[in-house]
Design a protein around this motif. Structure first.
Motif, short mmCIF file in Angstrom:
data_model
loop_
_atom_site.label_atom_id
_atom_site.label_comp_id
_atom_site.label_asym_id
_atom_site.label_seq_id
_atom_site.Cartn_x
_atom_site.Cartn_y
_atom_site.Cartn_z
N ALA A 192 0.83 -1.21 0.00
CA ALA A 192 0.00 0.00 0.00
C ALA A 192 0.86 1.25 0.00
N PHE A 193 1.90 1.25 0.82
CA PHE A 193 2.72 2.45 0.97
C PHE A 193 3.70 2.62 -0.19
N VAL A 194 4.48 1.61 -0.45
CA VAL A 194 5.54 1.75 -1.46
C VAL A 194 4.97 1.91 -2.87
N LYS A 195 3.85 1.23 -3.14
CA LYS A 195 3.27 1.29 -4.49
C LYS A 195 2.10 2.27 -4.58
N ASP A 229 -0.87 2.14 -3.40
CA ASP A 229 -2.02 1.35 -3.83
C ASP A 229 -3.22 1.64 -2.93
N SER A 230 -4.17 2.44 -3.40
CA SER A 230 -5.31 2.82 -2.58
C SER A 230 -6.22 1.63 -2.27
N GLU A 231 -6.26 0.66 -3.18
CA GLU A 231 -7.06 -0.54 -2.93
C GLU A 231 -6.47 -1.34 -1.77
N LYS A 232 -5.15 -1.40 -1.71
CA LYS A 232 -4.50 -2.08 -0.60
C LYS A 232 -4.73 -1.32 0.71
N VAL A 233 -4.81 0.00 0.60
CA VAL A 233 -5.08 0.81 1.79
C VAL A 233 -6.41 0.39 2.40
N LYS A 234 -7.43 0.30 1.56
CA LYS A 234 -8.75 -0.09 2.05
C LYS A 234 -8.74 -1.51 2.61
N ALA A 235 -7.98 -2.39 1.95
CA ALA A 235 -7.90 -3.77 2.41
C ALA A 235 -7.22 -3.86 3.78
N THR A 236 -6.15 -3.09 3.96
CA THR A 236 -5.46 -3.11 5.25
C THR A 236 -6.34 -2.53 6.35
N TYR A 237 -7.10 -1.50 6.02
CA TYR A 237 -7.98 -0.90 7.02
C TYR A 237 -9.05 -1.88 7.47
N LEU A 270 0.60 -0.52 11.80
CA LEU A 270 0.69 -0.89 10.39
C LEU A 270 -0.34 -0.13 9.57
N VAL A 271 -1.56 -0.02 10.07
CA VAL A 271 -2.59 0.68 9.30
C VAL A 271 -2.33 2.19 9.28
N ASN A 272 -1.67 2.72 10.30
CA ASN A 272 -1.26 4.13 10.24
C ASN A 272 -0.34 4.37 9.04
N ILE A 273 0.55 3.41 8.81
CA ILE A 273 1.49 3.54 7.69
C ILE A 273 0.77 3.46 6.36
N SER A 274 -0.08 2.46 6.20
CA SER A 274 -0.74 2.26 4.91
C SER A 274 -1.68 3.42 4.57
N THR A 275 -2.42 3.91 5.57
CA THR A 275 -3.40 4.96 5.28
C THR A 275 -2.77 6.33 5.08
N SER A 276 -1.49 6.47 5.42
CA SER A 276 -0.82 7.75 5.18
C SER A 276 -0.77 8.08 3.70
N VAL A 277 -0.95 7.07 2.86
CA VAL A 277 -0.95 7.27 1.41
C VAL A 277 -2.11 8.16 0.97
N VAL A 278 -3.23 8.13 1.70
CA VAL A 278 -4.44 8.82 1.24
C VAL A 278 -4.88 9.95 2.17
N LEU A 279 -4.10 10.23 3.20
CA LEU A 279 -4.52 11.23 4.18
C LEU A 279 -3.63 12.46 4.19
N PRO A 280 -4.21 13.64 4.47
CA PRO A 280 -3.39 14.82 4.74
C PRO A 280 -2.75 14.68 6.12
N VAL A 281 -1.73 15.47 6.39
CA VAL A 281 -0.96 15.31 7.62
C VAL A 281 -1.83 15.41 8.87
#
Length: 227
Positions: A143-146, A148-156, A200-211
């Motif tokens: 989710a983070f490195v690529k 991938d917003s779909e992976k973000v939702k899956a991790t959440y 872990l989910v904090n890391i993945s969701t940082s892809v789609v969130l403002p600070v």
């Protein structure tokens, strides 16, 4: 925000090096968690497990400091860079570092156990949660490195399920007839599993969130991402 970060530094050494080092942090965190899980749940403890656990944790800590230092140096040299983008990196490296700390706490549970964990009893309460956590490690990195917003939702969704399961485990443990030692150790495991999942989910969701929304990825936000 993350897409803006990528586009700003695209093709530059700074981004590729920092993301590469952060990826190493996640790899190290997954490695240490896997080793400790085997030692804890499968009673597979190599003689040097303690040394290995602490050595890997030191690697994670060094990478965190290195990334933070380079981000600060980069902002100093190029003050026109949008600060929130750099704050994202500063935030996620702390999450990775905390995963290493909680995994060390899991290792310490091994020393508290009066006897090895009985897998049938453990599975009765945890029902394969350790395997789901390993999946969460892998999906978080993708989710983070690529980006991938779909992976973000899956991790959440997976993390939300794990949190509910951990809460249910604590309730069941409070009503169980386990020995005091088993009850305390299982409670600690549930607590540390829950915290690892949260970071872990904090890391993945940082892809789609403002600070200002980091660490607060809720259902409402998930619906917006779906749109």
């Amino acid at each position: 925000m993350f897409n803006s970060l990528i586009s700003f530094w695209k093709g530059k050494d700074f981004l590729s090096q920092v993301i590469g080092d952060f990826s190493k942090m996640l790899d190290n965190a997954e490695e240490i968690f896997t080793l400790v899980s085997k030692g804890l749940l499968e009673n597979e403890q190599p003689d040097n497990l303690k040394d290995t656990v602490y050595e890997i944790d030191i690697k994670i800590n060094k990478l965190e400091r290195s990334i933070r230092r380079r981000v600060v140096e980069h902002l100093t040299l190029q003050p026109s860079v949008d600060t929130p983008m750099c704050l994202c990196l500063m935030s996620v490296v702390k999450d990775a570092e905390r995963i290493g700390d909680y995994t060390k706490n899991l290792y310490e549970v091994i020393g508290l156990l009066e006897k090895p964990i009985d897998r049938n009893t453990f599975d009765k309460y945890f029902n394969g949660m350790n395997d789901n956590l390993l999946k969460l490690f892998r999906d978080t990195k993708k989710a983070f490195v690529k980006e991938d917003s779909e992976k973000v939702k899956a991790t959440y969704k997976l993390e939300s399920m794990l949190v509910k399961e951990c809460d249910a485990i604590l309730e069941n443990l409070a009503k169980s007839d386990l020995s005091t030692n088993e009850g305390v150790c299982y409670t600690l495991i549930a607590r540390y599993f829950k915290r690892v999942a949260a970071h872990l989910v904090n890391i993945s969701t940082s892809v789609v969130l403002p600070v200002d929304k980091l660490d607060y990825y809720d259902e409402k936000k998930a619906e917006k991402v779906d749109d």
